[in-house]
Design a protein around this motif. Structure first.
Motif, PDB file in Angstrom:
ATOM      1  N   THR A   1       0.843  -1.202   0.000  1.00  0.00           N
ATOM      2  CA  THR A   1       0.000   0.000   0.000  1.00  0.00           C
ATOM      3  C   THR A   1       0.871   1.242   0.000  1.00  0.00           C
ATOM      4  OG1 THR A   1      -1.793  -1.137   1.166  1.00  0.00           O
ATOM      5  CG2 THR A   1      -1.773   1.264   1.267  1.00  0.00           C
TER       6      THR A   1
ATOM      7  N   MET B   1     -12.772   3.672  -9.393  1.00  0.00           N
ATOM      8  CA  MET B   1     -11.425   3.184  -9.095  1.00  0.00           C
ATOM      9  C   MET B   1     -10.351   4.107  -9.681  1.00  0.00           C
ATOM     10  SD  MET B   1     -11.173   0.411  -7.225  1.00  0.00           S
ATOM     11  CE  MET B   1      -9.691  -0.440  -7.767  1.00  0.00           C
ATOM     12  N   GLN B   2     -10.680   4.777 -10.793  1.00  0.00           N
ATOM     13  CA  GLN B   2      -9.742   5.749 -11.350  1.00  0.00           C
ATOM     14  C   GLN B   2      -9.589   6.956 -10.436  1.00  0.00           C
ATOM     15  OE1 GLN B   2     -11.143   6.697 -15.288  1.00  0.00           O
ATOM     16  NE2 GLN B   2     -10.861   4.614 -16.056  1.00  0.00           N
TER      17      GLN B   2
ATOM     18  N   HIS C   1      -9.941   6.858  -6.944  1.00  0.00           N
ATOM     19  CA  HIS C   1      -9.124   6.425  -5.804  1.00  0.00           C
ATOM     20  C   HIS C   1      -9.285   4.924  -5.645  1.00  0.00           C
ATOM     21  CE1 HIS C   1      -7.374   6.150  -1.775  1.00  0.00           C
ATOM     22  NE2 HIS C   1      -6.895   7.373  -1.967  1.00  0.00           N
ATOM     23  N   SER C   2      -8.182   4.235  -5.375  1.00  0.00           N
ATOM     24  CA  SER C   2      -8.221   2.773  -5.285  1.00  0.00           C
ATOM     25  C   SER C   2      -9.073   2.265  -4.138  1.00  0.00           C
ATOM     26  CB  SER C   2      -6.797   2.216  -5.146  1.00  0.00           C
ATOM     27  OG  SER C   2      -6.170   2.699  -3.963  1.00  0.00           O
ATOM     28  N   SER C   3      -9.345   3.110  -3.138  1.00  0.00           N
ATOM     29  CA  SER C   3     -10.204   2.690  -2.033  1.00  0.00           C
ATOM     30  C   SER C   3     -11.629   2.410  -2.491  1.00  0.00           C
ATOM     31  CB  SER C   3     -10.218   3.750  -0.927  1.00  0.00           C
ATOM     32  OG  SER C   3     -10.816   4.949  -1.385  1.00  0.00           O
TER      33      SER C   3
ATOM     34  N   ALA D   1     -12.558   0.371  -4.410  1.00  0.00           N
ATOM     35  CA  ALA D   1     -12.733  -1.063  -4.662  1.00  0.00           C
ATOM     36  C   ALA D   1     -13.875  -1.620  -3.831  1.00  0.00           C
ATOM     37  CB  ALA D   1     -11.436  -1.815  -4.348  1.00  0.00           C
TER      38      ALA D   1
END
Length: 325
Positions: A239, A282-283, A285-287, A289
């Protein structure tokens, strides 16, 4: 009272072009909207700015992000209608609805409705490697710890966690960017982060400093989950550049919120835009998900807006009538 809650929050509005795939009833739709986020440098600001822009682009309504003090202040702004939308965490949401918010004691913020699930907020600490601090138990008595903006999720719960662990500290508040600068300059010793990972400010710190990501021990996790509305959480290896193995933490769920008076059709369409395009989220912020349909049931505190509830029930959710405003 509202102005004192808002302070000098900055508002960034973006113009958007209509992009609705089909005709919908726009009666009483707002001509513009803002999303209450948090301080710059944190996940709330990045995530909230992104989804405000996405809704604007797809629905053709001018909207944008508003810099705020975080979840507690967002509850107040959305309740009063000064912000149409916002982001909060389950703990601050619960105390705000109960009328126990330190920003407005006695005001039961019952005009706030759930919009969609976001992600979990892990609590973890960061110190410069030069400090020698590698565990919470190694934080020296009297250390200066930054907990984020006053009234934020971190500021509400992390100090209580430190006290429960027997750690004596000096409390410091500020935006994440500001606290990161103070850590580099030696003005504070530790930052207690409570934000979706990866936290932009931690990555910035790593770019020019050796840092220690400080995890909870299994025993510390057990104590935290027994005392606070949190659950065990592992921050995945990779991370952060300096995190080569998973790090134990505790976390609290975040939900997007809306003012309950917003038109049902507007909130339905805004929910559809977010929930049916996770790739775009997701583009941002990866959170994101975890910004998926399956996590609708993580909300046990905030009544659902009828528009949001309609989208989720159409897609298979079972929301009880007493949880819909």
């Amino acid at each position: 009272m509202i102005k004192s809650i808002l302070g000098t929050s900055a508002i960034a509005l973006v113009a958007a072009l209509p992009a609705l795939a089909q005709e919908v009833d726009r009666t009483d739709w707002p001509t513009s909207f803002t999303v209450g986020t948090a301080s710059q440098g944190g996940t709330f600001f990045v995530y909230g700015s992104g989804y405000a822009n996405l809704i604007s682009e797809e629905l053709g309504v001018t909207g944008g992000a508003e810099v705020t003090g975080g979840p507690m202040q967002n509850m107040a702004l959305v309740h009063t209608g000064e912000a149409a939308m916002g982001m909060t965490t389950m703990g601050p949401a619960q105390v705000s609805i109960q009328g126990k918010s330190p920003l407005a004691p006695g005001l039961e913020m019952t005009n706030v409705c759930a919009h969609f699930p976001m992600y979990e907020t892990p609590f973890h600490a960061v110190a410069l490697s030069s400090s020698g601090i590698t565990a919470l138990s190694e934080i020296p008595a009297g250390s200066r710890i930054g907990f984020g903006p006053a009234g934020s999720t971190g500021d509400t719960y992390f100090p209580e966690m430190m006290t429960a662990l027997g750690i004596e500290y000096e409390r410091r508040n500020g935006g994440w960017n500001d606290l990161g600068g103070q850590l580099q300059d030696g003005l504070i010793d530790v930052i207690g982060f409570a934000a979706g990972v990866p936290i932009p400010q931690v990555a910035e710190l790593e770019a020019s400093n050796d840092v220690n990501i400080i995890e909870f021990t299994a025993e510390e996790q057990a104590l935290m989950t027994s005392l606070f509305p949190v659950s065990n959480f592992d921050i995945p290896a990779g991370t952060y550049a300096s995190l080569t193995e998973p790090a134990r933490a505790v976390s609290m769920w975040n939900f997007a919120i809306v003012n309950c008076d917003l038109p049902e059709s507007f909130v339905y369409e805004a929910t559809r835009v977010i929930m049916e395009d996770n790739a775009r989220m997701m583009q941002i912020h990866s959170s994101a998900a975890t910004t998926v349909f399956e996590n609708w049931d993580k909300n046990t505190v905030i009544p659902w807006h009828p528009g949001a509830a309609r989208w989720f029930t159409e897609n298979g959710a079972t929301i009880s009538a007493d949880m819909i405003k």
